[in-house]
Design an enzyme around this catalytic site. Structure first.
Site, PDB file in Angstrom:
ATOM      1  N   ASP A  68      22.167  21.896  10.010  1.00 42.70           N
ATOM      2  CA  ASP A  68      23.040  22.509  10.122  1.00 42.70           C
ATOM      3  C   ASP A  68      24.501  21.522  10.068  1.00 42.70           C
ATOM      4  O   ASP A  68      24.534  20.513  10.203  1.00 42.70           O
ATOM      5  CB  ASP A  68      22.963  23.539  11.823  1.00 42.70           C
ATOM      6  CG  ASP A  68      21.810  22.778  12.788  1.00 42.70           C
ATOM      7  OD1 ASP A  68      22.343  21.481  12.456  1.00 42.70           O
ATOM      8  OD2 ASP A  68      21.940  22.720  13.650  1.00 42.70           O
ATOM      9  N   GLU A 127      25.432  28.266  14.424  1.00 44.13           N
ATOM     10  CA  GLU A 127      26.075  28.180  16.130  1.00 44.13           C
ATOM     11  C   GLU A 127      26.446  30.302  16.139  1.00 44.13           C
ATOM     12  O   GLU A 127      26.763  30.464  17.645  1.00 44.13           O
ATOM     13  CB  GLU A 127      27.800  27.543  16.572  1.00 44.13           C
ATOM     14  CG  GLU A 127      26.814  26.081  16.303  1.00 44.13           C
ATOM     15  CD  GLU A 127      25.241  25.876  18.433  1.00 44.13           C
ATOM     16  OE1 GLU A 127      25.285  26.565  18.904  1.00 44.13           O
ATOM     17  OE2 GLU A 127      25.277  24.618  17.950  1.00 44.13           O
TER      18      GLU A 127
END
Length: 371
Positions: A68, A127
């Site tokens: 990520d 997120e």
């Protein structure tokens, strides 16, 4: 001399960007990748993410590795000389380390390709609002869809050199919770002429916890946390509106369904009791991270043989990760990488030990070469 990938981590740490705004991050990654030997590389952009295929020497399958790349809207308080230059944003979940590790592994295989194809997925928006599911549904990913996929997440509670993993459930199902209450405002001196939404929302916060204690099997587990509450605008006016922002965590999709069903039933009762409107607003939902037992046991065996001091049996955690969407369709696993920080994930003072970066690169390179 500073390790190259620790230096990269420090560069990335200074330019944190939130979901689908990772333009500088994407540019930095592309600039680095473009300088690698390109004989075996193919590169695609997807929104603010990147996919890199390293063609194998005699491919029979494709092995995926996902990292990520986004940050959090947190003001950094580490005092580090390389702290965030983007006010209000911080790599407080370790994605800067994740990226530098992925680049380290990619760098090795760009020069020394494996037998099978390797797909590196630099995924935005973990997120929020969630990048895993959309990138999986993209044409770019579909063309290079891997047969297996792996990932890691830093863990402040483990020492550098430790790797924690378990077969089966590692991370929970998560669902963002946004609730609005609308009633009737009025003068603070005449509460009987108004419907106070601060009172309604406050009572709802307490009552929703009975869902956990009275509707969920005690041998199961679930969490409802409200992290933000806002109501009204001034001290002498009864609030016409109030808002709750929070998160739900469960160990199964079935338990998540129970929690949501009860929340909506509770809201109907609140509308009657407090003469108001209660509305739920959409947020991100993350599927559980469920490690494939065969793949995980193979990795544990590899660790026990090659890094005998490193393996730590993990416990299921209520943290959430949209990597679960990959594992819902593709076999693989995620593991915790020890970084030994006194501050937790999402803390403004999180400061992982950087020695974990070269260690993780070494482990992943050796594991992928063993496949």
């Amino acid at each position: 001399m500073l390790n190259e990938f620790i230096a990269i981590r420090r560069d990335l740490h200074q330019i944190p960007e939130t979901g689908y705004k990772e333009l500088k991050t994407q540019a930095y990654l592309l600039d680095y990748i473009s300088k690698l030997p390109n004989e075996f590389l193919e590169i695609k952009k997807w929104r603010t993410g990147i996919l890199v295929l390293v063609k194998g020497t005699n491919p029979g399958k494709t092995i995926g590795y996902r990292t990520d790349i986004d940050a959090l809207p947190i003001t950094e308080e580490t005092g580090l000389p390389f702290e965030s230059k983007h006010a209000g944003n911080m790599h407080a979940c370790g994605h800067d380390l994740h990226m530098s590790i992925a680049l380290g592994v990619l760098t090795h295989f760009a020069s020394k390709p494996a037998k099978d194809n390797l797909l590196f997925v630099f995924q935005p928006a973990e997120e929020g609002p969630g990048g895993a599911k959309p990138i999986m549904e993209s044409a770019e990913f579909s063309e290079w869809r891997p047969d297996t996929i792996y990932g890691l997440h830093i863990a402040p509670e483990y020492k550098v050199g430790q790797i924690a993993i378990k077969p089966g459930l590692l991370f929970a199902n998560t669902s963002e919770l946004f609730i609005s209450f609308k009633g009737k405002g009025g003068h603070a001196a005449y509460p009987h002429l108004a419907n106070d939404m601060v009172v309604a929302a406050s009572a709802f916060v307490g009552q929703m916890q009975t869902i956990i204690s009275r509707n969920i099997d005690p041998m199961d587990s679930a969490v409802i946390t409200i992290g933000r509450i806002h109501g009204g605008e001034i001290q002498n006016v009864i609030a016409e509106t109030a808002f709750l922002d929070g998160t739900i965590r469960t160990l199964s999709p079935e338990t998540m369904e129970i929690v949501w069903t009860r929340l909506k039933q509770l809201a109907k009762g609140w509308e009657e009791a407090y003469q108001c409107e209660v509305e739920f607003h959409p947020g991100s939902d993350y599927y559980q991270v469920d490690n494939d037992p065969v793949e995980t046991e193979e990795f544990i065996h590899f660790l026990e043989e090659q890094y005998p001091e490193s393996y730590v049996p993990a416990r299921s955690a209520m943290t959430g990760e949209d990597f679960g969407y990959f594992l819902s369709e593709i076999k693989g696993f995620m593991f915790w990488l020890g970084v030994d920080s006194e501050y937790s994930l999402h803390h403004a003072k999180l400061s992982p030990k950087e020695e974990a970066i070269p260690f993780a690169i070494d482990v992943l390179v050796n594991f992928l070469e063993s496949k």
